[in-house]
Design a protein around this motif. Structure first.
Motif, PDB file in Angstrom:
ATOM      1  N   ASN A   1      -1.425 -10.857   5.270  1.00 58.30           N
ATOM      2  CA  ASN A   1      -2.680 -10.411   6.083  1.00 58.30           C
ATOM      3  C   ASN A   1      -2.142  -8.750   6.542  1.00 58.30           C
ATOM      4  O   ASN A   1      -2.947  -8.300   7.412  1.00 58.30           O
ATOM      5  N   ARG A   2      -1.141  -8.378   5.745  1.00 57.38           N
ATOM      6  CA  ARG A   2      -0.991  -7.003   6.193  1.00 57.38           C
ATOM      7  C   ARG A   2      -2.015  -5.948   6.026  1.00 57.38           C
ATOM      8  O   ARG A   2      -2.144  -4.995   6.713  1.00 57.38           O
ATOM      9  N   GLY A   3      -2.811  -6.275   4.965  1.00 57.12           N
ATOM     10  CA  GLY A   3      -3.829  -5.157   4.445  1.00 57.12           C
ATOM     11  C   GLY A   3      -4.977  -5.122   5.548  1.00 57.12           C
ATOM     12  O   GLY A   3      -5.381  -3.931   5.968  1.00 57.12           O
ATOM     13  N   TRP A   4      -5.330  -6.150   5.816  1.00 57.80           N
ATOM     14  CA  TRP A   4      -6.494  -6.005   6.824  1.00 57.80           C
ATOM     15  C   TRP A   4      -6.210  -5.603   8.446  1.00 57.80           C
ATOM     16  O   TRP A   4      -6.709  -5.014   9.124  1.00 57.80           O
TER      17      TRP A   4
ATOM     18  N   ILE B   1      -5.838   1.588  11.444  1.00 58.28           N
ATOM     19  CA  ILE B   1      -6.267   2.726  11.151  1.00 58.28           C
ATOM     20  C   ILE B   1      -7.574   3.127  11.805  1.00 58.28           C
ATOM     21  O   ILE B   1      -7.942   4.164  12.138  1.00 58.28           O
ATOM     22  N   ALA B   2      -8.311   2.041  11.837  1.00 58.27           N
ATOM     23  CA  ALA B   2      -9.632   2.170  12.167  1.00 58.27           C
ATOM     24  C   ALA B   2      -9.651   2.313  13.898  1.00 58.27           C
ATOM     25  O   ALA B   2     -10.623   3.037  14.402  1.00 58.27           O
TER      26      ALA B   2
ATOM     27  N   ILE C   1      -7.833  -0.106 -11.311  1.00 58.61           N
ATOM     28  CA  ILE C   1      -7.588   0.148 -12.814  1.00 58.61           C
ATOM     29  C   ILE C   1      -6.778   1.170 -12.846  1.00 58.61           C
ATOM     30  O   ILE C   1      -6.050   1.027 -14.084  1.00 58.61           O
ATOM     31  N   LEU C   2      -6.425   2.002 -12.257  1.00 60.33           N
ATOM     32  CA  LEU C   2      -5.507   2.952 -12.410  1.00 60.33           C
ATOM     33  C   LEU C   2      -3.900   2.636 -12.315  1.00 60.33           C
ATOM     34  O   LEU C   2      -3.430   2.915 -13.047  1.00 60.33           O
ATOM     35  N   PHE C   3      -3.983   1.929 -11.096  1.00 59.18           N
ATOM     36  CA  PHE C   3      -2.314   1.427 -10.953  1.00 59.18           C
ATOM     37  C   PHE C   3      -1.975   0.132 -10.810  1.00 59.18           C
ATOM     38  O   PHE C   3      -0.945  -0.409 -10.590  1.00 59.18           O
ATOM     39  N   GLY C   4      -3.172  -0.794 -10.955  1.00 60.88           N
ATOM     40  CA  GLY C   4      -2.674  -2.223 -10.835  1.00 60.88           C
ATOM     41  C   GLY C   4      -2.845  -2.558  -9.313  1.00 60.88           C
ATOM     42  O   GLY C   4      -2.240  -3.999  -9.437  1.00 60.88           O
ATOM     43  N   TRP C   5      -2.836  -1.899  -8.419  1.00 63.30           N
ATOM     44  CA  TRP C   5      -2.960  -2.491  -7.156  1.00 63.30           C
ATOM     45  C   TRP C   5      -4.011  -3.278  -6.717  1.00 63.30           C
ATOM     46  O   TRP C   5      -5.223  -2.631  -6.845  1.00 63.30           O
ATOM     47  N   THR C   6      -3.683  -4.172  -6.105  1.00 61.48           N
ATOM     48  CA  THR C   6      -5.063  -5.125  -5.756  1.00 61.48           C
ATOM     49  C   THR C   6      -5.080  -5.407  -4.409  1.00 61.48           C
ATOM     50  O   THR C   6      -4.147  -5.035  -3.611  1.00 61.48           O
ATOM     51  N   SER C   7      -6.434  -5.536  -3.934  1.00 56.92           N
ATOM     52  CA  SER C   7      -6.606  -5.812  -2.515  1.00 56.92           C
ATOM     53  C   SER C   7      -7.073  -7.107  -2.448  1.00 56.92           C
ATOM     54  O   SER C   7      -8.149  -7.516  -3.123  1.00 56.92           O
ATOM     55  N   ASN C   8      -6.790  -7.853  -1.380  1.00 56.19           N
ATOM     56  CA  ASN C   8      -7.524  -9.239  -1.252  1.00 56.19           C
ATOM     57  C   ASN C   8      -8.821  -8.987  -0.674  1.00 56.19           C
ATOM     58  O   ASN C   8      -9.308  -7.985  -0.106  1.00 56.19           O
ATOM     59  N   LEU C   9      -9.521 -10.258  -0.618  1.00 60.41           N
ATOM     60  CA  LEU C   9     -10.835 -10.149  -0.182  1.00 60.41           C
ATOM     61  C   LEU C   9     -11.007  -9.837   1.315  1.00 60.41           C
ATOM     62  O   LEU C   9     -11.911  -9.306   1.789  1.00 60.41           O
ATOM     63  N   ARG C  10      -9.865 -10.471   1.979  1.00 62.52           N
ATOM     64  CA  ARG C  10      -9.987  -9.882   3.609  1.00 62.52           C
ATOM     65  C   ARG C  10      -9.802  -8.625   3.806  1.00 62.52           C
ATOM     66  O   ARG C  10     -10.488  -7.935   4.818  1.00 62.52           O
ATOM     67  N   THR C  11      -9.005  -8.077   2.899  1.00 64.88           N
ATOM     68  CA  THR C  11      -8.738  -6.344   3.254  1.00 64.88           C
ATOM     69  C   THR C  11     -10.121  -5.875   3.063  1.00 64.88           C
ATOM     70  O   THR C  11     -10.464  -4.759   3.692  1.00 64.88           O
ATOM     71  N   ARG C  12     -10.588  -6.035   1.818  1.00 68.58           N
ATOM     72  CA  ARG C  12     -11.985  -5.423   1.546  1.00 68.58           C
ATOM     73  C   ARG C  12     -13.053  -5.617   2.450  1.00 68.58           C
ATOM     74  O   ARG C  12     -14.008  -4.725   3.009  1.00 68.58           O
ATOM     75  N   GLN C  13     -13.085  -6.949   2.949  1.00 68.76           N
ATOM     76  CA  GLN C  13     -13.887  -7.293   3.858  1.00 68.76           C
ATOM     77  C   GLN C  13     -13.981  -6.310   5.269  1.00 68.76           C
ATOM     78  O   GLN C  13     -14.686  -5.962   5.954  1.00 68.76           O
TER      79      GLN C  13
END
Length: 217
Positions: A7-10, A16-17, A89-101
């Motif tokens: 869960n570190r992404g979200w 930050i927010a 696309i550029l770096f292959g770094w993926t973000s999970n759905l919860r982070t994008r949400q």
């Protein structure tokens, strides 16, 4: 530790927010006692010496600073959510759905604060007085619609329509950029980032970039 890693992404997005809101909180005064006065009042915001000399004023109303700050960060988070795919696309770094949400919801919260502060300062009808304000209002409506549907329940209810709805984020981004340009704010970085994102997403370029990345790995 596994929970934190997952869960570190979200969590990072939330941190930050939260940081820009601290500067607004320092200016805010809350009235819990006297109903004859507004519940929320902002102190004046003191400008830096360089900016004060440029604008020929020492301070601006705190509410104007709140409007500017929430709008600026709302745009930044909107661009961040649109750049998730180009970054992958550029770096292959993926973000999970919860982070994008989390990024999407944060964008909506900042847009809502921006809208609320503007109405408090200028009034609702002022939105329709100029094209530059109407474009921002339309973008805000789209962002708010995306925010309240940024959850799994909405994805299940809307099914294929969910993806179509969330593609309106590109429309919102275009309206926001137009809003900033008409306001004569700094817009070049936003346009460059969005333009780069669209170029990377273009199918032939995307395929080539993904192929190069796979070879490199």
């Amino acid at each position: 530790m596994n929970w934190l890693k997952k869960n570190r992404g979200w969590i990072l997005v939330c941190i930050i927010a939260f940081v820009p809101l601290l500067s607004l909180y320092e200016l805010a005064n809350f009235n819990f006692e006297n109903n004859n006065y507004d519940f929320l009042i902002f102190d004046d915001y003191e400008l830096s010496p360089e900016l004060a000399e440029k604008m020929d004023v020492d301070a601006i109303p705190g509410i104007k600073y709140a409007i500017h700050t929430t709008g600026k960060w709302g745009i930044r988070f909107l661009i961040a959510i649109l750049m998730c795919t180009p970054v992958r696309i550029l770096f292959g770094w993926t973000s999970n759905l919860r982070t994008r949400q989390a990024i999407g919801i944060t964008t909506g919260v900042y847009a809502l604060l921006h809208f609320s502060f503007f109405i408090k300062y200028e009034g609702f009808l002022a939105i329709f007085s100029e094209v530059k304000l109407v474009t921002g209002f339309l973008a805000g409506i789209i962002v708010f619609a995306l925010m309240i549907t940024s959850n799994k329940r909405s994805m299940k209810l809307l099914k294929k329509a969910w993806k179509k709805l969330h593609k309106l984020a590109y429309v919102a981004a275009g309206l926001v950029v137009l809003h900033v340009i008409l306001l004569e704010e700094d817009w070049l970085v936003y346009v460059c980032l969005l333009g780069l994102g669209f170029i990377i997403r273009y199918k032939p370029i995307r395929s080539r970039l993904e192929e190069l990345r796979m070879k490199k790995n």
